[in-house]
Motif scaffolding. Structure first.
Motif, short mmCIF file in Angstrom:
data_model
loop_
_atom_site.label_atom_id
_atom_site.label_comp_id
_atom_site.label_asym_id
_atom_site.label_seq_id
_atom_site.Cartn_x
_atom_site.Cartn_y
_atom_site.Cartn_z
N LEU A 1 -3.03 16.97 -0.85
CA LEU A 1 -4.44 16.71 -0.55
C LEU A 1 -5.31 17.89 -0.98
O LEU A 1 -6.40 17.72 -1.53
CB LEU A 1 -4.61 16.46 0.96
CG LEU A 1 -4.29 15.04 1.42
CD1 LEU A 1 -4.22 14.96 2.94
CD2 LEU A 1 -5.36 14.07 0.90
N VAL A 2 -4.79 19.09 -0.74
CA VAL A 2 -5.56 20.30 -1.08
C VAL A 2 -5.54 20.52 -2.59
O VAL A 2 -6.58 20.69 -3.23
CB VAL A 2 -4.97 21.53 -0.35
CG1 VAL A 2 -5.63 22.82 -0.80
CG2 VAL A 2 -5.12 21.35 1.17
N SER A 3 -4.34 20.41 -3.17
CA SER A 3 -4.24 20.83 -4.56
C SER A 3 -4.65 19.75 -5.55
O SER A 3 -5.23 20.05 -6.60
CB SER A 3 -2.82 21.35 -4.79
OG SER A 3 -2.21 20.77 -5.86
N ASP A 4 -4.38 18.48 -5.25
CA ASP A 4 -4.67 17.41 -6.22
C ASP A 4 -5.97 16.68 -5.93
O ASP A 4 -6.53 16.05 -6.82
CB ASP A 4 -3.52 16.39 -6.23
CG ASP A 4 -2.19 17.05 -6.58
OD1 ASP A 4 -2.14 17.74 -7.61
OD2 ASP A 4 -1.22 16.89 -5.82
N PHE A 5 -6.41 16.68 -4.66
CA PHE A 5 -7.56 15.84 -4.31
C PHE A 5 -8.74 16.64 -3.75
O PHE A 5 -9.74 16.04 -3.34
CB PHE A 5 -7.13 14.75 -3.32
CG PHE A 5 -6.08 13.83 -3.89
CD1 PHE A 5 -6.42 12.80 -4.74
CD2 PHE A 5 -4.73 14.03 -3.60
CE1 PHE A 5 -5.44 11.97 -5.30
CE2 PHE A 5 -3.75 13.21 -4.14
CZ PHE A 5 -4.09 12.18 -4.99
N ASP A 6 -8.58 17.97 -3.69
CA ASP A 6 -9.67 18.82 -3.18
C ASP A 6 -10.18 18.37 -1.82
O ASP A 6 -11.40 18.36 -1.56
CB ASP A 6 -10.85 18.86 -4.18
CG ASP A 6 -10.50 19.68 -5.40
OD1 ASP A 6 -9.62 20.56 -5.29
OD2 ASP A 6 -11.08 19.40 -6.48
N ILE A 7 -9.25 17.96 -0.96
CA ILE A 7 -9.65 17.57 0.40
C ILE A 7 -9.18 18.68 1.36
O ILE A 7 -7.99 18.92 1.51
CB ILE A 7 -9.05 16.20 0.78
CG1 ILE A 7 -9.69 15.13 -0.12
CG2 ILE A 7 -9.30 15.90 2.28
CD1 ILE A 7 -9.28 13.72 0.12
N PRO A 8 -10.14 19.40 1.97
CA PRO A 8 -9.77 20.49 2.87
C PRO A 8 -8.90 19.96 4.03
O PRO A 8 -9.30 19.03 4.74
CB PRO A 8 -11.12 21.00 3.40
CG PRO A 8 -12.12 20.52 2.41
CD PRO A 8 -11.59 19.24 1.86
N THR A 9 -7.72 20.54 4.18
CA THR A 9 -6.75 20.02 5.14
C THR A 9 -6.21 21.18 5.98
O THR A 9 -5.89 22.25 5.45
CB THR A 9 -5.60 19.32 4.38
OG1 THR A 9 -6.19 18.27 3.59
CG2 THR A 9 -4.57 18.71 5.33
N PHE A 10 -6.09 20.93 7.28
CA PHE A 10 -5.64 21.96 8.22
C PHE A 10 -4.51 21.35 9.05
O PHE A 10 -4.76 20.67 10.06
CB PHE A 10 -6.82 22.40 9.10
CG PHE A 10 -8.00 22.87 8.30
CD1 PHE A 10 -8.15 24.22 7.98
CD2 PHE A 10 -8.94 21.96 7.81
CE1 PHE A 10 -9.23 24.65 7.22
CE2 PHE A 10 -10.01 22.39 7.04
CZ PHE A 10 -10.16 23.74 6.73
#
Ligand code: ADE
Length: 418
Positions: free
Chosen positions: A89-98
């Motif tokens: 999600l972070v690396s391929d879709f630029d969705i900030p994930t925690f």
């Protein structure tokens, strides 16, 4: 790179392939994503989501982003995160994930606060933790929130309690209350994935086992029917006489918990309630009993209480602990957390398709009606619910009949009789 707190970005390639596979099974969400891309109904809205970080949730987040939203994702359970999916999600879709599988309570809340720091107009919960945080420690943000949506039964129970006591300050959509959610996700999703989680954790044979399912709501029904399908002898414990009667007429044995614990091999809780099995039940338990939870929170059986009473505790397999209590062996799964997401992968994508179609529609509904909705727990309108069922059937290639004009008229009239 976007903001994040995840286990390891190098896990992304495997996570991406898992997300792609789940997407291929989520045809309703695919059609919503296509529409969202064209219409951008969520344009420039910040959505903070606290959901189980799975490949299915990844596809919801991607669909919301396609609709123009700025999406921030945190885990809704410390043990349910798929670290490879979070990385993708972070690396391929630029969705900030925690989200990190195995995070402690402090980190769990740090992650929830991280998504709320983004000042969302819409929040999305699975268990009502974001709403709860907004109403306790972050009250000043409430005025900017159009509303929230809630995924699960346990969360809806919490929210309705907030509404009843006057504590609720924002409109909420109970996604769980849509028929296309609880009739399918809670029953077939929880049913299949709980059995999957128990098998992956223990590798036991279910055929011939005596199993007690506590709770005969939609989830309990699903778990009981799938365990029976595997050849287990299933008994039900219920407090509601109607549900107990239903279980009986569905062909299950209905028993009190204290009686059933004496001779059952496995117990599964699916109640939405607290301490359904507590330390007072320990004396009844058969030596060697296995205890698992399928409900949202890790309070359905008193895991901490059991551990306190144990003279010895050891991990035999991942998420399978042996407790020695008064000379008996008690085996607990997943530290009392929902076993389908701890040891397996949660509900399959084909059923999350409908649940997350409801979430996507709920986000759109909250934005379209911002400032107009009463402060209470709402259901999504019935026509949206039916539209999701229609879309699902269509994607499965199933055609159904339509009422004729005459039949419609008959259903609307009261004069025709014998
Ligand atoms: N809840 C149950 N199963 C799930 C899944 N696969 N993804 C997200 N939330 C879930």
């Amino acid at each position: 790179m976007v903001k994040s707190d995840i286990k390891d970005i190098k896990l992304a390639p495997f996570g991406k392939r898992k997300i792609e596979w789940a997407f291929s099974q989520m045809k309703v969400l695919q059609s919503i994503q296509t529409r969202f891309k064209e219409e951008k109904p969520l344009k420039d809205v910040t959505i903070a989501a606290c959901l189980h970080v799975t490949s299915e949730t990844a596809n919801l987040a991607i669909a919301l982003k396609s609709g123009g939203a700025n999406v921030f994702l945190a885990a809704s359970n410390p043990l349910s995160t798929q670290d490879d999916v979070a990385a993708s999600l972070v690396s391929d879709f630029d969705i900030p994930t925690f989200a990190i599988k195995g995070e402690d309570n402090k980190t769990y809340y740090k992650h929830l606060n991280a998504v709320l720091d983004e000042k969302p107009q819409v929040t999305m919960d699975d268990g009502a933790d974001l709403v709860s945080l907004l109403h306790s420690e972050r009250k000043s943000q409430l005025k900017d929130v159009y509303g929230s949506s809630e995924e699960t039964t346990t969360g809806v129970i919490r929210l309705k309690a907030m509404e009843k006591s006057g504590a609720l300050k924002i409109p909420v959509i109970a996604v769980n209350d849509s028929l296309t959610k609880h009739m399918f996700d809670n029953r077939y999703g929880t049913g299949q994935s709980t059995v999957d989680g128990i098998i992956r954790t223990t590798n036991i044979l279910l055929a011939g086992k005596k199993v007690l399912v506590c709770g005969y709501g939609w989830c309990g029904r699903g778990v009981a029917s799938r365990l029976r399908g595997m050849g287990a002898n299933v008994a039900i414990a219920e407090v509601d006489p109607l549900k107990a009667l239903e279980a009986l007429m569905d062909g299950f044995v209905v028993r009190k918990i204290s009686d059933a614990l004496k001779d059952n091999d496995l117990v599964v809780t699916a109640t939405g309630n607290k301490h359904v099995i507590d330390t007072s039940h320990l004396k009844f338990m058969k030596d060697g009993i296995i205890i698992a939870n399928a409900g949202h929170f890790n309070v359905e059986f008193d895991y901490d209480g059991f551990v306190k009473q144990a003279s010895k505790k050891r991990e035999l397999r991942p998420f399978l602990e042996e407790l020695t209590i008064s000379g008996k062996k008690i085996f607990v799964l997943g530290e009392g957390r929902l076993i389908n997401l701890v040891s397996a992968e949660g509900h399959p994508p084909d059923v999350m398709d409908m649940s997350f179609a409801n979430q996507a529609f709920a986000a759109q509904f909250l934005i379209k009606n911002a400032g107009e909705l009463a402060v209470k727990v709402h259901k999504l309108p019935d026509d949206i619910d039916r539209e999701i069922a229609r879309l699902k059937l269509e994607t499965m290639g199933i055609e159904i009949d339509k009422l004729t004009a005459n039949q419609k008229k008959y259903l609307e009239s009261w004069t025709e009789g014998t």
